[in-house]
Design an enzyme around this catalytic site. Structure first.
Site, mmCIF file in Angstrom:
data_model
loop_
_atom_site.group_PDB
_atom_site.id
_atom_site.type_symbol
_atom_site.label_atom_id
_atom_site.label_comp_id
_atom_site.label_asym_id
_atom_site.label_seq_id
_atom_site.Cartn_x
_atom_site.Cartn_y
_atom_site.Cartn_z
ATOM 1 N N CYS A 2 0.831 -1.209 0.000
ATOM 2 C CA CYS A 2 0.000 0.000 0.000
ATOM 3 C C CYS A 2 0.869 1.265 0.000
ATOM 4 C CB CYS A 2 -0.868 0.032 1.246
ATOM 5 S SG CYS A 2 -1.863 -1.445 1.434
ATOM 6 N N ARG A 27 4.603 0.579 -6.423
ATOM 7 C CA ARG A 27 4.553 -0.327 -5.272
ATOM 8 C C ARG A 27 3.574 -1.469 -5.504
ATOM 9 N NH1 ARG A 27 6.166 2.717 -0.289
ATOM 10 N NH2 ARG A 27 4.816 1.395 0.961
ATOM 11 N N TRP A 74 -3.102 -2.445 -1.545
ATOM 12 C CA TRP A 74 -2.728 -3.796 -1.958
ATOM 13 C C TRP A 74 -3.445 -4.683 -0.944
ATOM 14 C CZ3 TRP A 74 -0.020 -6.889 -5.288
ATOM 15 C CH2 TRP A 74 0.451 -8.104 -4.818
ATOM 16 N N ASN A 100 -1.393 1.725 6.195
ATOM 17 C CA ASN A 100 -0.538 0.634 5.712
ATOM 18 C C ASN A 100 -0.223 -0.245 6.909
ATOM 19 O OD1 ASN A 100 -0.486 1.964 3.325
ATOM 20 N ND2 ASN A 100 1.708 2.427 3.342
ATOM 21 N N GLY A 101 -0.165 -1.555 6.704
ATOM 22 C CA GLY A 101 0.166 -2.456 7.816
ATOM 23 C C GLY A 101 -0.986 -3.395 8.107
ATOM 24 N N GLU A 481 17.060 -23.841 -6.999
ATOM 25 C CA GLU A 481 16.574 -22.462 -6.982
ATOM 26 C C GLU A 481 17.733 -21.483 -7.236
ATOM 27 O OE1 GLU A 481 14.111 -20.663 -7.191
ATOM 28 O OE2 GLU A 481 14.565 -18.772 -6.201
ATOM 29 N N LYS A 485 17.883 -18.812 -10.283
ATOM 30 C CA LYS A 485 18.075 -17.356 -10.115
ATOM 31 C C LYS A 485 19.178 -16.873 -11.041
ATOM 32 C CE LYS A 485 15.309 -16.266 -8.699
ATOM 33 N NZ LYS A 485 14.187 -16.990 -8.159
ATOM 34 N N GLU A 488 18.142 -17.117 -14.908
ATOM 35 C CA GLU A 488 17.074 -16.263 -15.446
ATOM 36 C C GLU A 488 17.449 -14.788 -15.538
ATOM 37 O OE1 GLU A 488 13.293 -16.053 -13.368
ATOM 38 O OE2 GLU A 488 14.273 -16.348 -11.451
ATOM 39 N N HIS A 504 27.306 -39.192 -10.914
ATOM 40 C CA HIS A 504 26.574 -39.906 -11.965
ATOM 41 C C HIS A 504 26.524 -39.117 -13.269
ATOM 42 C CE1 HIS A 504 25.362 -42.989 -9.141
ATOM 43 N NE2 HIS A 504 25.010 -42.031 -8.298
ATOM 44 N N LYS A 603 6.382 -11.718 -15.483
ATOM 45 C CA LYS A 603 6.243 -11.888 -14.029
ATOM 46 C C LYS A 603 5.176 -12.910 -13.716
ATOM 47 C CE LYS A 603 6.978 -11.183 -9.727
ATOM 48 N NZ LYS A 603 8.132 -11.945 -9.202
HETATM 49 O O1 M6R Z 1 3.396 -16.554 -9.426
HETATM 50 P P1 M6R Z 1 3.955 -17.935 -9.274
HETATM 51 O O2 M6R Z 1 4.648 -18.150 -7.967
HETATM 52 O O3 M6R Z 1 2.939 -19.003 -9.518
HETATM 53 O O4 M6R Z 1 5.054 -18.055 -10.412
HETATM 54 C C1 M6R Z 1 5.736 -19.254 -10.632
HETATM 55 C C2 M6R Z 1 6.912 -19.046 -11.552
HETATM 56 O O5 M6R Z 1 6.486 -18.551 -12.798
HETATM 57 C C3 M6R Z 1 7.960 -18.099 -10.965
HETATM 58 O O6 M6R Z 1 8.413 -18.538 -9.720
HETATM 59 C C4 M6R Z 1 9.165 -17.965 -11.916
HETATM 60 O O7 M6R Z 1 9.840 -19.176 -12.011
HETATM 61 C C5 M6R Z 1 10.100 -16.841 -11.457
HETATM 62 N N1 M6R Z 1 10.604 -16.132 -12.600
HETATM 63 C C6 M6R Z 1 11.272 -17.358 -10.694
HETATM 64 O O8 M6R Z 1 12.136 -16.358 -10.285
#
Ligand code: M6R
Length: 608
Positions: A2, A27, A74, A100-101, A481, A485, A488, A504, A603
């Protein structure tokens, strides 16, 4: 998250508030609203969706006035609707509040006021504040706000106006930032500098448990006990775009740094420390069934999937529930057995991921009960599931998911402890885990304090085209993960592997130009991880270890080391996760990548 913008001064307030709201759009929000004192009336306007919707509405009416409060919401309590948008008002429409909060004891306060005959219009916790201040008002707005906030548990950055006290705004802060801006034509309040940056760069930061009273020509700060405070003005040198990022070069880095707060938000109001048991209001509708559950399937994509995989190990450790984790995109191709009382947990930041939604539909068809762990309130997944838990992490703007990963692991831990306490965890174990969760935000800060060191590591290795990430047990999904990161946002090729699998196949790749990130905290996998490190070093591969603070044995063995504070084995992925995020961020930054919007990625992936 928010946003707040307020103004009291000599200029017409409407354009100032609209400009401030637009500056706060970054935001993330789902509705917006404003309240303007116009003579002896207060004009209230709210709209769901973009600021442009609100702008259309207020441009159609003739509102004059030089004082007002405005907000981007939000959603946390209640869906994004006009009635739930801020400002919220009291029953008599005298008191108007933006907030906010999160008010943690809002339900008990609501019940108390309902007994006094107050009727509520919205589902928000903020309306509780408006009604309470309205009840406590006795001529002094400052005193009514002060008295009301002393009855409130939770966090707030709050701004209040009252019909009978024109030309006065009262604000207060506990947990959610508020900044006062000073110009030659009046005073501003903002949740951050962006809200006022077009008009002034002279600001005063309100601190926790402080209040302020603002008029056209003056402002005064006091403690929550009404003791006056003197504070001098600061000059901020940020341009408007820099202000939105709060001084960070990218949203991703800003969001990495928000993690001490987002982890706090994930556990806030959800712990009963003396009982060693979490309380999760969102799962009440299914609780009777859930506590008997012995089979769970977590479905998710990308980072949410890896958080789910960490969760699987946590459930195995703390509960008697068999947990499987399935990529949502593969779920419909599996012929999974759903024993009676199976729960499918859909985990998603956006709540809109098409594959996860499709998996939910399939699970529903098979008769499973459905839980959601979602960040965006009112999103599709929240509507398609029987019950759920929100992350309360605020919007994640960088495409690379960071703060949501650590929030998701935190929430899965809460759920596992809750169910585990009904199955096999003792009171002492529950209490100790809760203490460890409470310690996490400060421990994350310790990882963040190594940012310069991690940047230096990234500078040394960002030119390497192939990376390996290794971990075992809880840290195996974290290795995947970490690799995700890096790839990507930097476009560097990276693989995340279970360290035991290295022999392996992937060991064939090891050479002096291929760094391996080895996640090797002092846990029950420690010795085995050390063997892997020896194997890599024997082949002259550089090793960047993420190891427990003060582990000199590992330090002597590897090329670089990032230290994480000691915690329970199953919470290490949170601390190691933050280290991997910083490493990926700095590599991408040295490569000059478009970090917040990497190529080919969206996103929210709303197509299957
Ligand atoms: O909104 P979601 O958590 O469902 O999204 C899942 C993936 O699309 C998301 O985590 C994607 O892999 C990101 N780019 C990872 O950083």
């Amino acid at each position: 998250m928010c946003g707040i913008v307020c103004y009291v001064g000599r200029k017409e307030v409407k354009p100032i508030l609209l400009e401030g709201l637009k500056r706060l759009e970054y935001r993330g929000y789902d509705s917006a609203g404003l309240a303007i004192q116009d003579g002896n009336r207060i004009e209230l306007h709210r709209a769901v969706g973009k600021i442009a919707e609100l702008e259309k509405e207020v441009n159609d009416v003739n509102i004059r006035g030089t004082m007002g409060i405005a907000h981007t919401r939000w959603a946390t309590h209640g869906e994004p609707t006009e009635e739930n948008a801020h400002p919220q008002r009291d029953q008599d429409e005298n008191t108007f509040v933006i907030h906010n909060g999160i008010i943690e004891n809002y339900l008990s306060l609501k019940r108390m006021m309902e007994r006094q005959g107050i009727t509520f219009r919205s589902e928000t916790d903020t309306e509780i504040l408006a009604q309470l201040i309205g009840l406590n008002f006795d001529g002094s707005l400052h005193e009514a706000v002060r008295k009301s906030l002393s009855q409130v548990e939770g966090t707030f950055g709050v701004a209040v106006i009252h019909k009978s006290t024109p030309h006065e705004i009262v604000v207060a802060r506990r947990g959610s930032p508020l900044i006062i801006g000073v110009s030659d034509h009046g005073h501003f309040v903002g949740s951050d500098i962006a809200a006022m940056v077009t008009y002034t760069n002279k600001v005063v930061h309100l601190r926790d448990n402080e209040m302020a009273r603002l008029t056209v020509d003056d402002f005064s700060i006091s403690t929550a006990q009404a003791k006056p405070i003197e504070r001098s003005l600061e000059t901020v040198e940020w341009r408007a775009e820099e202000a939105e990022l709060n001084g960070f070069p990218h949203f991703m880095l800003k969001e990495i740094y928000e993690q001490p707060e987002t982890i706090k938000n994930a556990i806030r109001g959800r712990l009963e420390p003396s009982e060693g048991v979490p309380k999760l209001g969102g799962i009440e509708p299914v609780w009777e069934k859930l506590k008997e559950c012995r089979h769970m399937v977590i479905v998710a994509c990308g980072t949410s999937y890896y958080a789910g995989c960490v969760g699987m190990y946590i459930f195995e450790k703390l509960t008697e529930i068999d947990v499987e984790v399935e990529l949502a995109s593969e779920f419909r191709y599996r012929k999974l057995n759903f024993p009676r009382n199976t729960f499918v947990v859909a985990m998603s930041q956006s709540g809109e991921t098409a594959d996860t939604l499709a998996a939910i539909k399939e699970a529903r068809r098979k008769g499973a009960s459905l839980l959601g762990i979602v960040n965006v309130v009112g999103s599709s997944i929240t509507r398609e599931t029987d019950a759920g838990i929100y992350n309360h992490a605020g919007p994640e703007i960088g495409v690379a998911s960071t703060k949501i990963f650590t929030s998701q692991v935190t929430i899965l831990t809460l759920l596992a402890v809750l169910l585990g306490r009904h199955q096999k965890l003792s009171l002492t174990e529950g209490v100790e885990i809760i203490r460890a969760l409470q310690a996490l935000p400060n421990q994350v800060k310790k990882v963040l304090s190594q940012s310069n060191h991690i940047q230096a590591i990234a500078e040394k290795y960002y030119g390497c085209g192939n990376w390996l990430f290794l971990g075992r047990k809880y840290n195996y999904p974290l290795a995947m993960e970490g690799a995700l990161k890096l790839k990507e946002i930097s476009y560097i090729h990276a693989e995340g592997y279970a360290a035991g699998e290295m022999k392996h196949g992937p060991i064939a790749l090891i050479n002096p130009k291929m760094p391996t990130v080895a996640v090797v905290p002092k846990d029950d996998m420690y010795e085995k991880m050390i063997s892997n490190i020896h194997e890599i070093k024997a082949r002259k591969g550089p090793v960047i270890a993420i190891a427990t603070q003060g582990d000199d044995k590992i330090k002597a063995m590897v090329d670089e080391m990032v230290e994480i504070p000691p915690t329970f084995d199953f919470l290490n992925p949170i601390l190691a996760g933050v280290s991997c995020q910083l490493l990926a961020y700095y590599c991408a930054s040295f490569l000059g990548r478009e970090i917040d919007k990497p190529r080919n990625l969206a996103k929210s992936v709303t197509v299957e």
